[in-house]
Motif scaffolding. Structure first.
Motif, PDB file in Angstrom:
ATOM      1  N   ARG A 122      47.791 -39.566 -48.533  1.00 18.13           N
ATOM      2  CA  ARG A 122      46.355 -39.640 -48.263  1.00 18.13           C
ATOM      3  C   ARG A 122      45.568 -39.879 -49.550  1.00 18.13           C
ATOM      4  O   ARG A 122      44.635 -40.694 -49.572  1.00 18.13           O
ATOM      5  N   ARG A 129      41.148 -47.192 -51.743  1.00 19.12           N
ATOM      6  CA  ARG A 129      39.877 -47.538 -51.113  1.00 19.12           C
ATOM      7  C   ARG A 129      38.738 -47.472 -52.129  1.00 19.12           C
ATOM      8  O   ARG A 129      37.834 -48.326 -52.120  1.00 19.12           O
ATOM      9  N   HIS A 130      38.790 -46.464 -53.004  1.00 22.68           N
ATOM     10  CA  HIS A 130      37.755 -46.306 -54.023  1.00 22.68           C
ATOM     11  C   HIS A 130      37.780 -47.474 -55.000  1.00 22.68           C
ATOM     12  O   HIS A 130      36.725 -48.029 -55.350  1.00 22.68           O
ATOM     13  N   GLU A 189      43.026 -42.960 -50.420  1.00 27.70           N
ATOM     14  CA  GLU A 189      41.634 -42.791 -50.827  1.00 27.70           C
ATOM     15  C   GLU A 189      41.374 -43.419 -52.202  1.00 27.70           C
ATOM     16  O   GLU A 189      40.311 -44.022 -52.419  1.00 27.70           O
TER      17      GLU A 189
END
Length: 204
Positions: free
Chosen positions: A136, A143-144, A140
């Protein structure tokens, strides 16, 4: 005990079957055969995954859910992962990941040896939670970085966005025109309902 292999790729232009030979070879090394394969192209950060749902529906207590890596099974946020893991436990499934050696003992039949079975489940459960959390965080972080890249590209006036798949959108439009529901079209094309809704609203 049936070995059920789950193969997932995040996007439709990726090959979900890429790891099939690896999983088949791994099972044979453990003197096991894979009973069925479940393949789909959908983000591991989504809870709505038809093939994973079909696997869970088919599975019986004692079966093995085999994956290449834990991130193929989940990139879910904490609460969604807890719910999925609870479903797996209720079904009596053991999760075995090729990249997680501590899980490989799950391929062995421990019928009649309750102590060994419980120890394996306890160790594997802890490792699964750790690997799911790492998967996870990786999701994230990516994506950032992507968001930062888009902002920079927009500032430079070179951002064009993801190109639309004209052939896919044409097929979606044809199915919608034929009276198919958004959900049925999404399942048939193996895309998100938001993509179907976009075609329905904005056209090809």
């Amino acid at each position: 005990m049936y070995i059920r292999a789950y193969l997932r790729a995040s996007t439709e232009d990726q090959d979900a079957s890429r790891a099939r030979d690896q999983l088949t070879g791994f099972a044979k090394d453990q003197s096991r055969n894979i009973a069925s394969y479940y393949m789909e192209n959908v983000s591991g950060a989504k809870t709505e995954r038809p093939e994973l749902r079909r696997l869970l529906n088919d599975a019986q207590p004692g079966d093995v859910l085999l994956v290449e890596a834990i991130d193929r099974l989940s990139r879910l946020p904490r609460e969604d992962w807890k719910q999925l893991r609870a479903e797996i436990e209720i079904k009596g499934l053991r999760v075995v990941a090729v990249d997680l050696p501590t899980s490989h003992q799950g391929m062995k039949d421990t019928t009649g040896d309750e102590f060994t079975a419980r120890m394996l489940d306890a160790i594997n459960g802890m490792m699964l939670d750790m690997m799911a959390a790492i998967a996870r965080k990786d999701y994230e972080d990516r994506r950032h970085r992507q968001a930062q890249g888009i902002v920079k590209a927009k500032e430079q006036g070179i951002y064009k966005g993801r190109p639309k798949d004209a052939a896919k959108r044409k097929k979606i439009a044809e199915l919608l025109a034929d009276g198919k529901t958004v959900r049925k079209v999404a399942d048939y094309i193996k895309c998100s309902t938001s993509t179907v809704q976009d075609v329905k609203k904005n056209g090809i």
